[in-house]
Design an enzyme around this catalytic site. Structure first.
Site, PDB file in Angstrom:
ATOM      1  N   LYS A 106     -22.359  19.410  20.329  1.00  0.00           N
ATOM      2  CA  LYS A 106     -23.313  18.315  20.132  1.00  0.00           C
ATOM      3  C   LYS A 106     -22.616  16.960  20.125  1.00  0.00           C
ATOM      4  CE  LYS A 106     -26.972  20.799  17.574  1.00  0.00           C
ATOM      5  NZ  LYS A 106     -26.490  22.169  17.429  1.00  0.00           N
ATOM      6  N   SER A 146     -27.486  19.108  12.629  1.00  0.00           N
ATOM      7  CA  SER A 146     -27.258  20.064  13.722  1.00  0.00           C
ATOM      8  C   SER A 146     -28.584  20.447  14.362  1.00  0.00           C
ATOM      9  CB  SER A 146     -26.516  21.314  13.223  1.00  0.00           C
ATOM     10  OG  SER A 146     -25.891  21.983  14.294  1.00  0.00           O
ATOM     11  N   SER A 151     -21.805  24.560  17.778  1.00  0.00           N
ATOM     12  CA  SER A 151     -22.523  23.286  17.639  1.00  0.00           C
ATOM     13  C   SER A 151     -21.649  22.046  17.722  1.00  0.00           C
ATOM     14  CB  SER A 151     -23.305  23.262  16.315  1.00  0.00           C
ATOM     15  OG  SER A 151     -24.596  23.794  16.503  1.00  0.00           O
TER      16      SER A 151
END
Length: 484
Positions: free
Chosen positions: A153, A320, A150
């Site tokens: 991102k 997230s 993640s």
């Protein structure tokens, strides 16, 4: 200026006070990444051909933390005013030549043993950069592409902010056919559309229809803005809904605001059905069931907009949010006039980061959320992005920093740093977790007032319960000389 220890106590109290206030505003925590939750469940389940992760160790006692100082000054006010302005170009790939209070040799002596923690597995890369000068202070395989989970991102959000600006809003519209017999609900790619805004859109649409003398219509819905597969390569999953241009609350079938949740198999149809009900209650009869259809070439009857992109980026990073991340990637594709698909979004994100002068050699953006293991970014790319966001000449990128979770307090870091309390309230970072992949990238202010950007990426990790505390200790070591 105050001695380092005094500065650290001042900054720590300020950060704790601000973070606790933020926690009160966000109401309910911790916000756990759906990705991380699902991976934990997968780690605890038997799987053919693999090994099971060890069960989580007993929870350590909560560390003692000082009460926040009610009148403490803001942390940023303590940053060294004499520090040179941040560069508008990227961090140097050359040898470290800046001293943020702790010299590069000292930093290597502190971070080297922590990076060697067995909990981080055999594949480990690191980058630490002084954002004021753009110089790398510590690096270990910093340019090696790794699976980021993640933390990708950060790249997704940066590309969207750079391509569209922080004030861009995503529209959802309604348009009437020339004869007024059909109304089309058109998705613009806003996964944050909720029932309150959908009802308001129906009310405005009904008012416009009645003004034209129409009280009965058929309803169509248009998701044609997005192309390619709607289902993420990982398949139907509680971590992400089908990626469609029209959805309400990211296709969630429960009341959860973030994290894993049961998802609709067809969020667009569900949204259109709910809109039809609202339109009927607003005084316009909807005949038949909503059906897919193109948007007429006419001016919209009504529209609703998402929050500004800056807010969407902060929400994406703090929680997230996989659905929002994929939406941001597709908005970037649209800005680049590329297909709003997984493939088109990946090309657009890479092109936008290259335009910013960032190191994109070997990078791959298979998705915007980090759920795809085929993503590849380097630690140097992540610290370069964070350095750009700290640059006074690039205010549009600032949400990359303000959206980062606060260690021990908010977002996906709310339940972290129990084993590295020096970082609680001082480390701000984006987490990344897949089975065998653990990453952390963010910022920390040093006792002498420098803002450092860091990225630690680990692969083939034995367990998140070993890797995450090791990453926390690495980032906490940057908070000061008393916390090696």
């Amino acid at each position: 200026m105050p001695e380092p220890r005094t500065w650290q106590l001042t900054a720590g109290s300020a950060a704790l006070g601000l973070a606790l206030a933020a926690a009160a505003v966000t109401l309910a925590g911790p916000w756990d990444s759906g990705q991380r939750t699902a991976e934990r469940a997968r780690a605890a389940a038997p799987a053919a051909g693999g090994t099971r992760h060890a069960p989580p160790p007993p929870a350590p006692a909560a560390p003692h933390r000082p009460a926040p100082a009610p009148s403490a000054p803001g942390v940023l006010a303590a940053l060294n005013p004499a520090a040179p302005a941040g560069p508008s170009t990227g961090p140097s790939a050359g040898p470290a030549d800046a001293d943020p209070g702790k010299g590069p040799a000292d930093l290597a002596a502190v971070l080297g043993p922590l990076l060697a923690d067995p909990g981080l597995g055999p594949l480990r890369t690191a980058s630490v950069v002084d954002t004021a000068t753009g110089k790398q202070l510590y690096g270990e395989g910093a340019t090696t592409p790794m699976t980021p989970a993640s933390t990708v991102k950060i790249a997704t959000a940066a590309a969207a902010l750079s391509a569209l600006g922080p004030y861009h809003r995503i529209p959802t519209t309604t348009t009437a056919a020339p004869d007024g017999k059909t109304v089309t609900l058109t998705g613009g790619g806003d996964p944050t559309l909720d029932d309150t805004r959908l009802k308001a859109l129906a009310t405005d649409t009904a008012r416009a229809l009645r003004a034209r003398g129409h009280t009965s219509v058929r309803l169509a819905y248009d998701t044609g803005l997005y192309t390619g597969p709607a289902v993420h390569p990982i398949g139907p999953n509680e971590n992400i809904a089908p990626v469609t241009a029209l959805m309400t609350r990211a296709g969630r079938l429960d009341t959860s605001p973030s994290g894993p949740a049961p998802r609709s198999a067809d969020p667009a149809r569900d949204t259109a059905t709910a809109f039809a009900a609202h339109l009927t209650r607003a005084g316009v009869t909807v005949t038949g069931d909503p059906a897919p259809g193109p948007t007429p070439k006419a001016a919209p009857l009504a529209r609703t907009h998402s929050a500004p992109l800056a807010d969407l980026v902060e929400r994406t990073l703090t929680h997230s949010d996989n659905d929002l991340a994929e939406a941001l990637a597709r908005q970037t594709a649209l800005a680049h006039k590329l297909p709003a698909s997984f493939d088109g979004a990946g090309k657009a994100v890479r092109a936008e980061l290259a335009r910013l002068g960032l190191p994109v050699t070997g990078t791959r953006f298979a998705d915007g959320s980090g759920l795809d293991r085929n993503d590849r970014v380097s630690a140097a790319l992540l610290t370069g992005l964070l350095t750009r966001a700290a640059d006074p000449a690039r205010p549009a990128l600032r949400p990359l920093l303000t959206g980062l979770p606060v260690g021990g307090f908010t977002g996906t870091l709310a339940d972290r740093f129990d084993t590295a309390p020096a970082g609680a309230g001082l480390v701000r970072a984006k987490t990344g977790t897949l089975t065998g992949v653990n990453t952390l990238a963010g910022t920390v202010a040093t006792p002498d007032g420098r803002l450092l950007a860091f990225a630690f990426l680990a692969g083939r990790t034995p367990s998140p319960y070993q890797a995450q505390p090791a990453l926390d200790r690495l980032s906490a070591a940057l908070t000061g000389p008393d916390h090696p």
